[in-house]
Motif scaffolding. Structure first.
Motif, PDB file in Angstrom:
ATOM      1  N   UNK A  93       0.768  -1.195   0.085  1.00  0.00           N
ATOM      2  CA  UNK A  93      -0.094   0.129   0.176  1.00  0.00           C
ATOM      3  C   UNK A  93       0.921   1.315  -0.018  1.00  0.00           C
ATOM      4  N   UNK A  94       1.999   1.305   0.649  1.00  0.00           N
ATOM      5  CA  UNK A  94       2.865   2.449   0.796  1.00  0.00           C
ATOM      6  C   UNK A  94       3.430   2.675  -0.565  1.00  0.00           C
ATOM      7  N   UNK A  95       3.658   1.717  -1.254  1.00  0.00           N
ATOM      8  CA  UNK A  95       4.099   1.737  -2.728  1.00  0.00           C
ATOM      9  C   UNK A  95       3.206   1.966  -3.813  1.00  0.00           C
ATOM     10  N   UNK A  96       1.959   2.268  -3.452  1.00  0.00           N
ATOM     11  CA  UNK A  96       0.839   2.656  -4.382  1.00  0.00           C
ATOM     12  C   UNK A  96       0.153   1.727  -4.833  1.00  0.00           C
ATOM     13  N   UNK A  97       0.319   0.405  -4.303  1.00  0.00           N
ATOM     14  CA  UNK A  97      -0.586  -0.676  -4.661  1.00  0.00           C
ATOM     15  C   UNK A  97      -2.209  -0.532  -4.322  1.00  0.00           C
ATOM     16  N   UNK A  98      -3.042  -1.084  -4.923  1.00  0.00           N
ATOM     17  CA  UNK A  98      -4.344  -1.132  -4.451  1.00  0.00           C
ATOM     18  C   UNK A  98      -4.625  -2.057  -3.421  1.00  0.00           C
TER      19      UNK A  98
END
Length: 58
Positions: free
Chosen positions: A39-44
Motif C-alpha cells: 500500500x505504501x508503494x501505491x498498490x491497490x
C-alpha cells in the motif's frame, strides 16, 4: 542418547498446537508487513476480504 531425546521432543513440538499457533501468527505478521509495503508503494487494497489480525499476547 541426549540428542535423540532432543530430536524426539522437537518433533513433538512441531506436531503440536503451540507450533501451529506460532506458525499462524508469523504468517499473519508477514502478510501484514507485505500489505503495508504494498500500500505504501501505491498498490491497490486487496479485495480478497482478508482481514489482518495480530496474535494476542499469551
Amino acid at each position: 542418547m541426549r540428542k535423540d531425546t532432543y530430536e524426539l521432543e522437537f518433533e513433538k513440538f512441531l506436531e503440536g498446537q503451540n507450533y501451529e499457533a506460532a506458525e499462524d501468527a508469523l504468517f499473519s505478521i508477514a502478510r501484514a508487513a507485505f500489505e503495508a509495503g504494498w500500500l505504501a508503494a501505491g498498490g491497490e487494497t486487496p479485495r480478497t476480504g482478508h482481514t489482518i489480525t495480530f496474535p494476542e499476547k499469551a
